[in-house]
Write an enzyme that holds these catalytic residues in place. Structure first.
Site, mmCIF file in Angstrom:
data_model
loop_
_atom_site.group_PDB
_atom_site.id
_atom_site.type_symbol
_atom_site.label_atom_id
_atom_site.label_comp_id
_atom_site.label_asym_id
_atom_site.label_seq_id
_atom_site.Cartn_x
_atom_site.Cartn_y
_atom_site.Cartn_z
ATOM 1 C CB SER A 6 -0.642 -0.143 1.295
ATOM 2 O OG SER A 6 -1.436 1.158 1.264
ATOM 3 C CG HIS A 30 -3.421 -1.313 -1.603
ATOM 4 N ND1 HIS A 30 -4.836 -2.396 -1.749
ATOM 5 C CD2 HIS A 30 -4.578 -0.507 -0.566
ATOM 6 C CE1 HIS A 30 -5.969 -1.805 -1.046
ATOM 7 N NE2 HIS A 30 -5.581 -1.388 -0.833
ATOM 8 C CG ASP A 32 -5.093 2.622 0.772
ATOM 9 O OD1 ASP A 32 -6.055 1.619 1.032
ATOM 10 O OD2 ASP A 32 -3.759 2.136 1.121
ATOM 11 C CG MET A 34 -8.008 7.190 2.540
ATOM 12 S SD MET A 34 -6.766 7.118 4.664
ATOM 13 C CE MET A 34 -6.522 5.802 4.056
ATOM 14 C CG HIS A 63 -9.023 0.276 -0.570
ATOM 15 N ND1 HIS A 63 -8.886 -0.497 0.805
ATOM 16 C CD2 HIS A 63 -10.733 0.231 -0.285
ATOM 17 C CE1 HIS A 63 -9.134 -0.275 1.865
ATOM 18 N NE2 HIS A 63 -10.833 0.269 1.047
ATOM 19 C CG MET A 65 -10.707 3.535 1.839
ATOM 20 S SD MET A 65 -10.027 2.637 3.120
ATOM 21 C CE MET A 65 -8.641 3.557 1.674
ATOM 22 C CG MET A 135 -11.507 -3.017 5.172
ATOM 23 S SD MET A 135 -10.247 -2.173 4.294
ATOM 24 C CE MET A 135 -9.062 -1.629 5.249
ATOM 25 C CG ASP A 173 -6.073 -2.642 3.326
ATOM 26 O OD1 ASP A 173 -5.014 -2.429 3.909
ATOM 27 O OD2 ASP A 173 -6.542 -1.908 2.178
HETATM 28 C C1 DX5 Z 1 -5.879 1.566 5.756
HETATM 29 C C2 DX5 Z 1 -5.921 1.128 4.172
HETATM 30 C C3 DX5 Z 1 -4.609 0.804 4.190
HETATM 31 C C4 DX5 Z 1 -3.324 0.992 4.530
HETATM 32 C C5 DX5 Z 1 -2.536 -0.551 5.386
HETATM 33 O O1 DX5 Z 1 -7.162 2.138 5.223
HETATM 34 O O2 DX5 Z 1 -6.841 0.298 3.413
HETATM 35 O O3 DX5 Z 1 -4.131 -0.154 2.761
HETATM 36 O O4 DX5 Z 1 -2.768 1.525 3.297
HETATM 37 O O5 DX5 Z 1 -1.917 0.016 6.470
HETATM 38 P P1 DX5 Z 1 -1.192 -0.763 7.256
HETATM 39 O O6 DX5 Z 1 -0.485 -2.172 6.317
HETATM 40 O O7 DX5 Z 1 0.686 0.050 7.470
HETATM 41 O O8 DX5 Z 1 -2.215 -1.705 8.242
HETATM 42 ZN ZN ZN Z 2 -6.167 -0.410 0.652
#
Ligand code: DX5
Ligand code: ZN
Length: 214
Positions: A6, A30, A32, A34, A63, A65, A135, A173
Site C-alpha cells: 500500500s 494498492h 488508498d 480517502m 481501494h 474509501m 478489512m 488489508d
Molecule cells: C487503511 C488502508 C490500508 C493501509 C494499510 O485504511 O486501506 O491499505 O494502507 O496500512 P498498514 O499495512 O500499515 O496497516
Molecule cells: Zn487499502
C-alpha cells in the site's frame, strides 16, 4: 499469495523509489483513496495515481474509501486502474450497479467491508465480484493493529465462495505483516495488502519476500 504493497506508507518525496520496489519485488500496487467523509482521513487523488501509472509495471488496485464511489469509477479506470474496490457500506443497495459500472470499463471489481460489517451482507454479490476485500482494521489509517477476528471472516467468505463455485479472490488489508501472513494464507487469502510492513521496513524487498513465504 500475491503481495500488494500500500503506497499510503510510501515516502512521497521519493515515490519513484517505492514504486520501483513494487515493480521489482511485489505483484500489485494498492492505492488508498480517502475522502475525509467516508473515513476521517484524506489520502491522495488523481495526480498521484496518474504519476504511479506512468511507471507501474504491475497492476494498480484502487481501494475507494469514499462516499458515492459511482462518481469516480470512470476517472480511476481512465487513470489506469486494473482493479477497483468500493465499500459496501458506501453503496449498499447500489452495489450491483457499482460492480456493473466497474466492469463496464473492463476493470476487475472488488467489494470491501469494514470489520464490523457482517460478512453475510456481501454474500449476494459474491457471484459477480472478482475479489472481496476484508478489512482487518477499520479503514482510514495505516499502521493500525491487525484484528484477530479476520481469520474467521476469511474462512466464512471462502466457504461461501466455494459453495457457489466462485473463483473470486480474497484480499485482506490492515495490520498485515509476516507474523500473520502464513495464517491468513491458510485461511484462504489470495492477496495480502501491506503498507507499514513493507515501506517502513529497513529492507522492503525482504519484507515482501517474508510476507510471501508467510
Ligand atoms: C487503511 C488502508 C490500508 C493501509 C494499510 O485504511 O486501506 O491499505 O494502507 O496500512 P498498514 O499495512 O500499515 O496497516
Ligand atoms: Zn487499502
Amino acid at each position: 499469495m500475491l503481495i500488494a504493497p500500500s503506497l499510503l506508507a510510501a515516502d512521497f518525496l521519493h515515490l519513484a523509489k517505492d514504486v520501483e520496489t513494487v515493480n521489482a519485488h511485489a505483484d500489485i500496487f494498492h492505492l488508498d483513496i480517502m475522502d475525509g467523509t467516508f473515513v476521517p482521513n484524506i489520502s491522495f487523488g488523481f495526480p498521484v495515481v496518474e504519476a504511479v501509472a506512468r511507471e507501474a509495471r504491475k497492476p494498480m488496485d484502487v481501494h475507494l474509501m469514499i462516499v458515492h464511489p459511482e462518481k469516480y469509477v470512470e476517472r480511476f479506470a481512465k487513470a489506469g486502474a486494473a482493479m477497483i474496490s468500493f465499500h459496501y457500506e458506501a453503496a449498499l443497495d447500489e452495489s450491483d450497479a457499482v460492480i456493473d459500472l466497474i466492469h463496464g470499463f473492463n476493470v476487475k471489481a472488488g467489494i470491501v467491508i469494514n470489520p464490523d460489517c457482517p460478512v453475510e451482507s456481501i454474500f449476494p454479490y459474491l457471484g459477480k465480484v472478482d475479489y472481496v476485500l476484508l478489512m482487518s482494521v477499520f479503514a482510514g489509517f495505516g499502521g493500525q493493529k491487525f484484528m484477530e477476528e479476520t481469520y474467521a471472516r476469511v474462512k466464512a467468505v471462502k466457504a461461501e465462495l466455494n459453495r457457489i463455485g466462485s473463483t473470486a479472490l480474497i484480499e485482506v488489508d490492515g495490520g498485515v505483516s509476516p507474523k500473520n501472513a502464513g495464517r491468513l494464507g491458510k485461511a484462504g487469502v489470495d492477496i495480502l495488502v501491506a503498507g507499514s510492513a513493507v515501506f517502513k521496513a529497513e529492507d522492503p524487498a525482504a519484507a515482501v519476500a517474508a510476507l510471501r513465504n508467510g
